[in-house]
Design a protein around this motif. Structure first.
Motif, PDB file in Angstrom:
ATOM      1  N   ASP A 171       0.805  -1.221   0.000  1.00 40.70           N
ATOM      2  CA  ASP A 171       0.000   0.000   0.000  1.00 40.70           C
ATOM      3  C   ASP A 171       0.837   1.269   0.000  1.00 40.70           C
ATOM      4  N   SER A 172       2.168   1.120   0.141  1.00 40.72           N
ATOM      5  CA  SER A 172       2.993   2.319   0.263  1.00 40.72           C
ATOM      6  C   SER A 172       4.216   2.351  -0.647  1.00 40.72           C
ATOM      7  N   GLN A 173       4.476   1.254  -1.350  1.00 42.95           N
ATOM      8  CA  GLN A 173       5.613   1.211  -2.270  1.00 42.95           C
ATOM      9  C   GLN A 173       5.150   0.602  -3.591  1.00 42.95           C
ATOM     10  N   THR A 174       5.871   0.900  -4.639  1.00 42.22           N
ATOM     11  CA  THR A 174       5.492   0.361  -5.951  1.00 42.22           C
ATOM     12  C   THR A 174       5.815  -1.126  -6.028  1.00 42.22           C
ATOM     13  N   ALA A 175       5.100  -1.802  -6.896  1.00 41.84           N
ATOM     14  CA  ALA A 175       5.364  -3.222  -7.112  1.00 41.84           C
ATOM     15  C   ALA A 175       6.806  -3.426  -7.558  1.00 41.84           C
ATOM     16  N   ASP A 176       7.289  -2.562  -8.435  1.00 41.21           N
ATOM     17  CA  ASP A 176       8.671  -2.697  -8.912  1.00 41.21           C
ATOM     18  C   ASP A 176       9.671  -2.592  -7.773  1.00 41.21           C
ATOM     19  N   SER A 177       9.505  -1.610  -6.890  1.00 40.70           N
ATOM     20  CA  SER A 177      10.471  -1.452  -5.800  1.00 40.70           C
ATOM     21  C   SER A 177      10.412  -2.634  -4.834  1.00 40.70           C
ATOM     22  N   LEU A 178       9.238  -3.127  -4.558  1.00 35.72           N
ATOM     23  CA  LEU A 178       9.099  -4.274  -3.656  1.00 35.72           C
ATOM     24  C   LEU A 178       9.708  -5.536  -4.264  1.00 35.72           C
ATOM     25  N   LEU A 179       9.397  -5.785  -5.516  1.00 38.27           N
ATOM     26  CA  LEU A 179       9.911  -6.994  -6.177  1.00 38.27           C
ATOM     27  C   LEU A 179      11.416  -6.907  -6.394  1.00 38.27           C
ATOM     28  N   ASN A 180      11.932  -5.708  -6.648  1.00 38.52           N
ATOM     29  CA  ASN A 180      13.381  -5.543  -6.784  1.00 38.52           C
ATOM     30  C   ASN A 180      14.098  -5.805  -5.463  1.00 38.52           C
ATOM     31  N   ALA A 181      13.536  -5.322  -4.356  1.00 40.57           N
ATOM     32  CA  ALA A 181      14.148  -5.570  -3.048  1.00 40.57           C
ATOM     33  C   ALA A 181      14.161  -7.068  -2.745  1.00 40.57           C
ATOM     34  N   ALA A 182      13.058  -7.734  -3.046  1.00 40.98           N
ATOM     35  CA  ALA A 182      12.994  -9.186  -2.826  1.00 40.98           C
ATOM     36  C   ALA A 182      14.022  -9.901  -3.704  1.00 40.98           C
ATOM     37  N   ALA A 183      14.121  -9.489  -4.960  1.00 36.41           N
ATOM     38  CA  ALA A 183      15.067 -10.128  -5.883  1.00 36.41           C
ATOM     39  C   ALA A 183      16.510  -9.910  -5.437  1.00 36.41           C
ATOM     40  N   GLN A 184      16.821  -8.722  -4.921  1.00 39.57           N
ATOM     41  CA  GLN A 184      18.178  -8.475  -4.435  1.00 39.57           C
ATOM     42  C   GLN A 184      18.512  -9.382  -3.259  1.00 39.57           C
ATOM     43  N   GLY A 185      17.481  -9.812  -2.530  1.00 40.07           N
ATOM     44  CA  GLY A 185      17.676 -10.759  -1.445  1.00 40.07           C
ATOM     45  C   GLY A 185      17.684 -12.203  -1.919  1.00 40.07           C
ATOM     46  N   GLY A 186      17.438 -12.390  -3.206  1.00 39.78           N
ATOM     47  CA  GLY A 186      17.465 -13.742  -3.771  1.00 39.78           C
ATOM     48  C   GLY A 186      16.102 -14.397  -3.912  1.00 39.78           C
ATOM     49  N   TYR A 187      15.036 -13.617  -3.764  1.00 40.12           N
ATOM     50  CA  TYR A 187      13.680 -14.166  -3.832  1.00 40.12           C
ATOM     51  C   TYR A 187      12.965 -13.607  -5.057  1.00 40.12           C
ATOM     52  N   GLN A 188      12.660 -14.476  -5.982  1.00 35.13           N
ATOM     53  CA  GLN A 188      11.977 -14.087  -7.213  1.00 35.13           C
ATOM     54  C   GLN A 188      10.467 -14.214  -6.994  1.00 35.13           C
ATOM     55  N   LEU A 189       9.818 -13.074  -6.792  1.00 40.52           N
ATOM     56  CA  LEU A 189       8.402 -13.076  -6.421  1.00 40.52           C
ATOM     57  C   LEU A 189       7.516 -12.369  -7.443  1.00 40.52           C
ATOM     58  N   GLU A 190       7.954 -12.334  -8.671  1.00 43.39           N
ATOM     59  CA  GLU A 190       7.195 -11.647  -9.728  1.00 43.39           C
ATOM     60  C   GLU A 190       5.745 -12.136  -9.813  1.00 43.39           C
ATOM     61  N   ALA A 191       5.500 -13.378  -9.478  1.00 43.16           N
ATOM     62  CA  ALA A 191       4.136 -13.919  -9.528  1.00 43.16           C
ATOM     63  C   ALA A 191       3.195 -13.183  -8.565  1.00 43.16           C
ATOM     64  N   LEU A 192       3.744 -12.452  -7.619  1.00 44.36           N
ATOM     65  CA  LEU A 192       2.914 -11.696  -6.675  1.00 44.36           C
ATOM     66  C   LEU A 192       2.464 -10.341  -7.221  1.00 44.36           C
ATOM     67  N   ARG A 193       3.007  -9.947  -8.372  1.00 43.99           N
ATOM     68  CA  ARG A 193       2.706  -8.610  -8.902  1.00 43.99           C
ATOM     69  C   ARG A 193       1.202  -8.310  -8.945  1.00 43.99           C
ATOM     70  N   PRO A 194       0.340  -9.197  -9.471  1.00 41.51           N
ATOM     71  CA  PRO A 194      -1.097  -8.868  -9.488  1.00 41.51           C
ATOM     72  C   PRO A 194      -1.667  -8.650  -8.080  1.00 41.51           C
ATOM     73  N   HIS A 195      -1.216  -9.434  -7.124  1.00 42.70           N
ATOM     74  CA  HIS A 195      -1.701  -9.283  -5.749  1.00 42.70           C
ATOM     75  C   HIS A 195      -1.213  -7.960  -5.144  1.00 42.70           C
ATOM     76  N   ILE A 196       0.032  -7.613  -5.399  1.00 44.91           N
ATOM     77  CA  ILE A 196       0.585  -6.336  -4.921  1.00 44.91           C
ATOM     78  C   ILE A 196      -0.216  -5.181  -5.511  1.00 44.91           C
ATOM     79  N   GLU A 197      -0.454  -5.231  -6.802  1.00 48.43           N
ATOM     80  CA  GLU A 197      -1.190  -4.160  -7.465  1.00 48.43           C
ATOM     81  C   GLU A 197      -2.626  -4.081  -6.971  1.00 48.43           C
ATOM     82  N   HIS A 198      -3.225  -5.227  -6.644  1.00 46.10           N
ATOM     83  CA  HIS A 198      -4.585  -5.228  -6.089  1.00 46.10           C
ATOM     84  C   HIS A 198      -4.598  -4.539  -4.724  1.00 46.10           C
ATOM     85  N   ILE A 199      -3.651  -4.876  -3.868  1.00 46.46           N
ATOM     86  CA  ILE A 199      -3.563  -4.241  -2.543  1.00 46.46           C
ATOM     87  C   ILE A 199      -3.370  -2.730  -2.700  1.00 46.46           C
TER      88      ILE A 199
END
Length: 145
Positions: free
Chosen positions: A110-138
């Protein structure tokens, strides 16, 4: 321990043990967030054992067991509130670090873009692109309120 940085204050890892607590203190952690349900682990690593050891060492310990079914708005809020109220670095752990990362991502949708959230997760080694629709819905729901 396989500790991965998601943000400068929020880190995730697989299951930790009581013996890891001095290393966590030395690394500057002030809070531990347990996202692993007790049903998944032996008694020696369950939340009460870990909490007693962490608190005895001066750390804040929050129990927030997560599964796919229990990743509800109130659990995500607890995850975020724990991070926001912490005085230092927070380590959230589960089986692999994935659930702890997902909880951070969804809790901040609710406070950060999907891109910034998914990039932070990816930098930690977690590929969570499949969550993009759920993030955008929230995010869209939070804009409506």
């Amino acid at each position: 321990m396989d500790i991965r940085e998601i943000t400068p204050r929020y880190f995730v890892s697989p299951q930790i043990s009581v013996e890891d607590i001095p290393t966590l203190i030395e690394a500057g952690f002030t809070s531990i967030l347990c996202n692993r349900p007790d049903q998944e682990i032996p008694p020696s690593h369950q939340a009460d054992v870990m909490k007693d050891a962490a608190e005895a060492a001066g750390l804040t310990f929050v129990v927030n067991p997560l599964t796919h079914d229990s990743m509800t708005p109130d659990r995500l809020k607890l995850q975020r509130d724990t991070l926001e109220s912490a005085t230092g670095k927070v380590l959230a752990y589960c089986a692999s670090g994935t659930r702890s990362t997902v909880a951070w991502v969804l809790g901040h949708a609710d406070s950060q873009t999907a891109d910034s959230l998914l990039n932070a997760a990816a930098q930690g080694g977690y590929q969570l692109e499949a969550l993009r629709p759920h993030i955008e819905h929230i995010a869209s729901q939070s804009k409506e309120t």
